[in-house]
Design an enzyme around this catalytic site. Structure first.
Site, PDB file in Angstrom:
ATOM      1  N   GLU A  29       0.844  -1.191   0.000  1.00  0.00           N
ATOM      2  CA  GLU A  29       0.000   0.000   0.000  1.00  0.00           C
ATOM      3  C   GLU A  29       0.884   1.247   0.000  1.00  0.00           C
ATOM      4  O   GLU A  29       1.740   1.389   0.873  1.00  0.00           O
ATOM      5  CB  GLU A  29      -0.895  -0.003   1.254  1.00  0.00           C
ATOM      6  CG  GLU A  29      -1.882  -1.175   1.257  1.00  0.00           C
ATOM      7  CD  GLU A  29      -2.362  -1.535   2.660  1.00  0.00           C
ATOM      8  OE1 GLU A  29      -2.083  -0.783   3.612  1.00  0.00           O
ATOM      9  OE2 GLU A  29      -3.017  -2.593   2.791  1.00  0.00           O
ATOM     10  N   ALA A  59      -5.497  -4.395   1.119  1.00  0.00           N
ATOM     11  CA  ALA A  59      -5.947  -5.741   1.478  1.00  0.00           C
ATOM     12  C   ALA A  59      -4.743  -6.627   1.727  1.00  0.00           C
ATOM     13  O   ALA A  59      -4.170  -7.189   0.795  1.00  0.00           O
ATOM     14  CB  ALA A  59      -6.815  -6.308   0.356  1.00  0.00           C
ATOM     15  N   GLU A  60      -4.377  -6.744   2.986  1.00  0.00           N
ATOM     16  CA  GLU A  60      -3.131  -7.436   3.328  1.00  0.00           C
ATOM     17  C   GLU A  60      -3.150  -8.910   2.982  1.00  0.00           C
ATOM     18  O   GLU A  60      -2.125  -9.479   2.598  1.00  0.00           O
ATOM     19  CB  GLU A  60      -2.809  -7.239   4.808  1.00  0.00           C
ATOM     20  CG  GLU A  60      -2.352  -5.831   5.171  1.00  0.00           C
ATOM     21  CD  GLU A  60      -3.468  -4.806   5.222  1.00  0.00           C
ATOM     22  OE1 GLU A  60      -4.654  -5.213   5.127  1.00  0.00           O
ATOM     23  OE2 GLU A  60      -3.181  -3.603   5.344  1.00  0.00           O
ATOM     24  N   PHE A  84       1.846  -1.287   8.430  1.00  0.00           N
ATOM     25  CA  PHE A  84       2.164  -1.373   9.865  1.00  0.00           C
ATOM     26  C   PHE A  84       2.008  -2.838  10.250  1.00  0.00           C
ATOM     27  O   PHE A  84       1.039  -3.479   9.819  1.00  0.00           O
ATOM     28  CB  PHE A  84       1.190  -0.543  10.708  1.00  0.00           C
ATOM     29  CG  PHE A  84       1.363   0.944  10.609  1.00  0.00           C
ATOM     30  CD1 PHE A  84       2.046   1.659  11.597  1.00  0.00           C
ATOM     31  CD2 PHE A  84       0.853   1.648   9.537  1.00  0.00           C
ATOM     32  CE1 PHE A  84       2.201   3.034  11.505  1.00  0.00           C
ATOM     33  CE2 PHE A  84       1.005   3.031   9.433  1.00  0.00           C
ATOM     34  CZ  PHE A  84       1.684   3.720  10.426  1.00  0.00           C
ATOM     35  N   ALA A  85       2.911  -3.324  11.090  1.00  0.00           N
ATOM     36  CA  ALA A  85       2.826  -4.730  11.503  1.00  0.00           C
ATOM     37  C   ALA A  85       1.465  -5.029  12.123  1.00  0.00           C
ATOM     38  O   ALA A  85       0.960  -6.151  12.022  1.00  0.00           O
ATOM     39  CB  ALA A  85       3.932  -5.060  12.498  1.00  0.00           C
ATOM     40  N   PHE A  87      -1.211  -4.471  11.038  1.00  0.00           N
ATOM     41  CA  PHE A  87      -2.191  -4.809  10.005  1.00  0.00           C
ATOM     42  C   PHE A  87      -1.823  -6.069   9.240  1.00  0.00           C
ATOM     43  O   PHE A  87      -2.333  -6.338   8.164  1.00  0.00           O
ATOM     44  CB  PHE A  87      -2.363  -3.624   9.037  1.00  0.00           C
ATOM     45  CG  PHE A  87      -2.699  -2.338   9.737  1.00  0.00           C
ATOM     46  CD1 PHE A  87      -3.564  -2.344  10.829  1.00  0.00           C
ATOM     47  CD2 PHE A  87      -2.154  -1.132   9.345  1.00  0.00           C
ATOM     48  CE1 PHE A  87      -3.878  -1.168  11.509  1.00  0.00           C
ATOM     49  CE2 PHE A  87      -2.459   0.051  10.015  1.00  0.00           C
ATOM     50  CZ  PHE A  87      -3.324   0.024  11.105  1.00  0.00           C
ATOM     51  N   PRO A  90      -4.800  -9.784   8.889  1.00  0.00           N
ATOM     52  CA  PRO A  90      -5.667 -10.328   7.837  1.00  0.00           C
ATOM     53  C   PRO A  90      -4.919 -11.343   6.973  1.00  0.00           C
ATOM     54  O   PRO A  90      -5.535 -12.225   6.381  1.00  0.00           O
ATOM     55  CB  PRO A  90      -6.045  -9.083   7.021  1.00  0.00           C
ATOM     56  CG  PRO A  90      -5.931  -7.940   7.970  1.00  0.00           C
ATOM     57  CD  PRO A  90      -4.770  -8.307   8.872  1.00  0.00           C
ATOM     58  N   HIS A 130      -1.026   1.125  16.070  1.00  0.00           N
ATOM     59  CA  HIS A 130       0.099   1.496  15.208  1.00  0.00           C
ATOM     60  C   HIS A 130       1.403   1.333  15.986  1.00  0.00           C
ATOM     61  O   HIS A 130       2.379   2.014  15.713  1.00  0.00           O
ATOM     62  CB  HIS A 130      -0.031   2.934  14.694  1.00  0.00           C
ATOM     63  CG  HIS A 130      -1.164   3.142  13.735  1.00  0.00           C
ATOM     64  ND1 HIS A 130      -2.473   3.238  14.130  1.00  0.00           N
ATOM     65  CD2 HIS A 130      -1.190   3.271  12.386  1.00  0.00           C
ATOM     66  CE1 HIS A 130      -3.252   3.424  13.070  1.00  0.00           C
ATOM     67  NE2 HIS A 130      -2.502   3.459  11.998  1.00  0.00           N
TER      68      HIS A 130
END
Ligand SMILES: Cc1ncc(C[n+]2csc(CCOP(=O)(O)OP(=O)(O)O)c2C)c(N)n1
Ligand SMILES: Cc1ncc(C[n+]2csc(CCOP(=O)(O)OP(=O)(O)O)c2C)c(N)n1
Ligand SMILES: [Mg+2]
Ligand SMILES: [Mg+2]
Lengths: 328, 347, 328, 347
Positions: A29, A59-60, A84-85, A87, A90, A130
């Site tokens: 992203e 969309a991870e 960011f870790a 996130f 998913p 975060h």
């Protein structure tokens, strides 16, 4: 030899490796024109174009999955960025059940040479979502490499090493160190082997085992207590999976005392495993309880400044724990 | 004469890709279906005999599978199957013994050498991706493979299969979305057998056709009678052409039915009527195709029996080979976790 | 008092509690007419109808998420079934970042009284993806309860306890024990407190700490070595998070020797944490290395019968480890 | 006379729900937009002054937000906002000081009392669900809440907001699918500002309208000009009516634009032209609404200035309160992990 901070070392290495190896592709992203929210990929889109620096849908799961799918072809060596870790979850199923198990379940017929970069850690006013340290979840997974370099030198050396592996590597970068930590980065093509810890300070009184931002605090703490006559080995694990058992055990067998320090919450974490290894394999050499120092066992770093301060480790807290352990 | 009959029939219809199939090719399709069926039936027998702890079946799904395979280039195109794709992987070049070794957890199965459950196919040489059990995961992975082909500049096509129930997973959504955004050479085949184990279609989604979901991703959606092998061929032919020519992705929905229980562990009488199952047995894709082939004079009763006997012999031989294969050595358990580490010297 | 196996105890308790509390709703794949693939909900659809026993789309993320959404209203007490624990990972983000963090991040304003049931574990020819032990991932998460009852008595008592909590509970059931393990289940309304271990055998020579199917094997092993004069405390943790530290420490302080046994792979696992607790808090009482016995550190149970056998723990392996530790 | 002018204008159009709004209600809508804007602008100032480490802005999004709020019953309907919903949560009953305390991490903010980043709203009393940062998660959660309302037999409606980029997440797909399958009293509002941080719409999805995705779930899809507050009201009115009357779910796409950078950490000049931003500034939803209100004679320049002054005074007061609020006690850090355990006695 250039002095760089962590993000510069990362960006420079990405650029150099992409120049060298046309198979490297970066997706994620905002990695494109924006150059990443932390600027890790700044300028790369302009240099390498939209076929090698690919802005993805938000969309991870599919960022990782398409990375797997590209890696499987052997045509490319994808480096995917998780913004960011926090996130990454998913994509947890894809990382665990697909990336990490592909080689094992196909007896090496299919492999997933994929690098997943993820900024982690607190101290940057990021609040609960975060600031997370998420390495424990991944350190449990056979089939993954999990690294957490925290100096410019190691970032270059370990990224280069990761690119040479034929297996998935989770590449964690403590985001607070991005601009805080500076150091020399040689121009030549060195690697820092994955699976090898570094000794940052040497001493016979106790062993401090750490990684990431906390490791930098531990080094400062070691310098403080050194002035009081307490001399410590400070081990920077650098690689979280596989752990460098030899480095840990050799030092603890020498000092007889272990202090394990990290920012992640303690229960079932990397410090649990390090403690278990010591408790099983260096038992006869121990002179003191295997000690852990971490933030409290809460979900993550709170946003409010005084709470964030209270949460984070710092040289003072670590120095105090070192004094207590040394005095045991 | 048979060929003449067919020709005349053809000229009355508008041109369909399957019209171009030669008699040999049609028989090849038929044989593929029969072989898949026989291996599958034998797996049930071995399960009921207590020799195989588990079997999951593709009976009823053969038409879309062999038709799709016939439109692809095995070993060139990339294929991510799902667990019912026995006939599909056989048509792509895997062998009955590969499946049966897997069924028994025996050594020598290229899929996983006994590590995975049966029907979790994989064959790197044939570019058949490895199936894991969590459903849906392969869809965005397949999108990534299609993206790699596109970026590389090849005209490879990536095909991925799953059941209609599995389209409820987020993975499906994300994979299709990538396929749309990047206009990928990607075909997602949904084998819609109307149930996810016991859960009927109307509890899985509020649309009539899974293919209607294509519109949400800017990809083409096509519905086909999944028990009509020639209709499946036509639809797949179109989808492969689109993909091969850089025109983008297709979501193919093949409507079919699984006439067996979900797996050897299932008892489907708890959730569907025998009447429904019987109705679908009358639409058996092999039977339907036989009828066409008989009508066209391509198949005769003698030939049918010959093919049956051939398939059974193939299966007999594969079963024997599988049974006589050794188990993998227990040392296998701790192998293949990581590749070899480069011989690094720290600077 | 009825003798039941684990699945009967589970089903009976679900029925009784649903009869008592109209807020309980069960959702999941195939929980309706089919009664669940392991028959945990057999007959419940017929008794309670489609408004309380809800067959869901095949999508674990949303099975958990809708459970969270229902729980938040306070109208219902959802019990969601994940068909196999191996398939819980699509929901990992929802469990970690939503269910487990809701109370903390809203200071108790919103709570998620949700029970997530998940059959786990190997030995049933399930291969890599129908045999996983996944508890380590969840044991790391503050805000979750993680339980793993393994007797019919505990299943009833802990399910009833979980229903009384106002926080998310992961309820792991070892699927091999479903029909293998039988025992008495009283009719009355007892609970087995969450967070409390059980002592299954008593002895002064060493402490075996376990849970799940492995715990049953450990009890058998203890009986075997008892005949040889080695007497062990066998602790059934029952709750994985929070761990019953008192039970662990009291026993290890008495015996001086700890053997931790589970089916999950060892690195950064529940046994790591138990070892770390012992190494830090019972250090002065230890007479031997803190020992762990688990299957090898591989992704999960292989399918092939001899490999599955070699992977799984059994009384013989555990007895041998007990002898060695006792002899230390 | 103003009212007469409006009436005549009205009669020329077909009947729209917003036509039924009284002058007072229209002014209330306007005031809500202005208040949201002023709190937002002040947050930027406080950030630029170095007093607030982070701000994420809803400037430009106010029309759909206050229009939606006006169609709902605060404290009765369930609302799952996203981080740009400042004007929305204010219109639902939260206070400027709630936002500003959050902005500074001060005690007393009902959202999280300083635990979460700013703009992660929550208010249990108002039935405003708690925002976490990972995007999309709230969609299937909201579906669960809507299902609970339906099963309970109430006529509560659940509304959930997110950005268009976040519809790429599997969570969106799964949540909408549940909404379709169960015909839920559920409204998903996509605030389509055409970017996910720097990633433009065409790299996020291959469809023109996010609302076109509704068809994949058997739910109603509606597109609206998100900067036209009355058009937003009309569309939301329809969606709420459908939901309230058991007619099922709606996916509302409000096309809008964020005229600010993504957040105080962003520099949007790296990915979009100033021309584009300026173009959209001319379609500022407050300006557009002012024009309507002036035309209809409901707003005068005096009244406009009065409202402005009122809003600024509200914000001044809230800022002062927030600044004077203490930080949470550090002991808060380890609180609220679990609820109290019942006092169990083992049998
Ligand atoms: C993520 C995940 N959840 C649950 C399962 C268990 N499971 C295996 S197959 C299946 C049903 C699949 O239905 P569908 O996608 O329609 O395919 P079909 O079996 O009908 O061909 C389920 C629920 C699984 N394998 N993976
Ligand atoms: C799962 C997840 N991944 C990444 C992010 C980082 N992030 C925050 S907002 C955002 C863009 C959101 O775009 P959109 O959904 O269009 O909403 P907008 O901000 O434009 O209103 C990103 C990538 C996140 N919060 N959550
Ligand atoms: Mg199906
Ligand atoms: Mg957007």
């Amino acid at each position: 030899m250039a002095i760089m901070n962590n993000i510069e070392a990362l960006r420079t290495t990405l650029r150099q490796e992409m120049e060298r190896d046309p198979r490297i592709i970066i997706t994620g992203e905002d990695v494109g024109p924006r150059g990443g929210v932390f600027r890790a990929t700044q300028g790369l889109y302009q240099q390498f174009g939209e076929k090698r620096i690919i802005d993805t849908p938000l969309a991870e799961l599919s960022i990782v999955a398409t990375g797997i799918g590209m890696a499987l072809t052997g045509y490319f060596k994808p480096i995917v960025e998780i913004q960011f870790a926090d996130f990454i979850f998913p994509a947890f199923n894809q990382i665990l059940n697909e990336a990490a198990r592909m080689r094992y379940r196909t007896r090496g017929d299919w492999t997933v040479p994929l690098i997943i970069r993820a900024p982690y850690g607190g101290g940057i006013s990021g609040g609960l979502y975060h600031s997370q340290s998420v390495e424990a979840f991944f350190a449990h997974i056979p089939g993954l490499y999990v690294v957490a370099p925290s100096t410019p030198y190691d970032i270059k050396g370990m990224l280069r090493a990761a690119l040479q592996l034929d297996d998935p590597v989770l590449f964690f970068e403590h985001k607070k160190t991005y601009r805080l930590i500076k150091g020399e980065v040689p121009e030549d093509d060195y690697v820092v082997p994955i699976g090898k810890a570094a000794l940052r300070r040497e001493g016979d009184d106790l062993t401090v085992i750490s990684y990431g931002l906390a490791m930098h605090d531990a080094v400062k703490a070691a310098d403080v207590v050194a002035a009081e006559g307490i001399r410590a080995d400070v081990i920077d694990l650098r690689t979280i999976r596989p752990l460098d058992k030899d480095a840990i055990l050799n030092s603890v067998k020498k000092t007889g005392k272990a202090l394990i320090v990290h920012e992640d919450n303690p229960t079932v974490s990397v410090s649990s495993e390090v403690a278990a290894i010591i408790g099983q394999e260096a038992f006869e050499y121990l002179d003191a309880p295997i000690t852990r120092l971490t933030p409290p066992d809460v979900p993550a770093v709170p946003f409010s400044p005084p709470l964030q301060d209270a949460f984070m480790l710092n040289p003072k807290k670590i120095a105090q724990a070192m004094r207590e352990l040394a005095a045991y | 004469m048979a060929t003449a009959a067919r020709k005349s029939q053809k000229s009355q219809q508008s041109e369909r890709p399957s019209d171009k199939l030669t008699d040999d090719q049609l028989l090849q399709l038929y044989k593929s279906m029969v072989l898949g069926r026989k291996v599958d039936e034998r797996s049930w027998v071995m399960n009921r005999q207590g020799r195989a702890p588990f079997h999951i079946s593709g009976i009823g799904h053969e038409a879309i599978q062999v038709a799709a395979a016939a439109t692809l280039r095995p070993g060139y195109d990339w294929f991510y199957p799902y667990y019912r794709d026995l006939a599909f992987v056989l048509a792509m070049g895997m062998k009955p013994v590969d499946h049966l070794r897997g069924l028994l957890g025996k050594a020598g199965d290229p899929s996983s050498n006994g590590i995975q459950m049966p029907s979790h196919y994989s064959n790197a040489k044939l570019r058949i991706g490895s199936i894991s059990s969590p459903v849906g995961t392969q869809v965005p992975i397949a999108a990534g493979t299609a993206l790699a082909s596109k970026l590389k500049g090849t005209d490879e096509v990536t095909v991925v299969c799953l059941g209609e129930g599995s389209t409820s997973q987020g993975d499906f959504h994300e994979g299709l979305n990538w396929a749309g955004v990047h206009k990928l050479p990607f075909i997602c085949i949904v084998q819609n057998n109307q149930y996810a184990i016991s859960v009927p279609m109307e509890k899985e989604m509020a649309v009539k056709n899974v293919a209607d979901r294509a519109i949400a991703y800017g990809v083409k959606g096509l519905v086909v009678d999944g028990n009509d092998v020639l209709a499946c061929y036509d639809v797949m032919f179109e989808a492969v052409q689109r993909a091969r020519n850089g025109k983008g992705a297709t979501l193919v929905e093949a409507k079919t039915y699984r006439v067996t229980p979900h797996s050897s562990d299932d008892d489907d009488r708890t959730y569907r009527s025998r009447k429904e199952v019987e109705k679908w047995k009358k639409r058996d894709p092999i039977m339907l195709f036989e009828k066409v082939l008989f009508e066209r004079g391509i198949l005769t009763e003698d030939l049918r029996q010959e093919i049956d006997a051939w398939a059974i012999q193939e299966v007999d031989q594969a079963e024997e080979e599988a049974i006589n294969s050794p188990y993998p050595d227990v040392s296998e358990m701790t192998k293949h976790l990581y590749g070899p580490m480069p011989n690094w010297e720290e600077a």
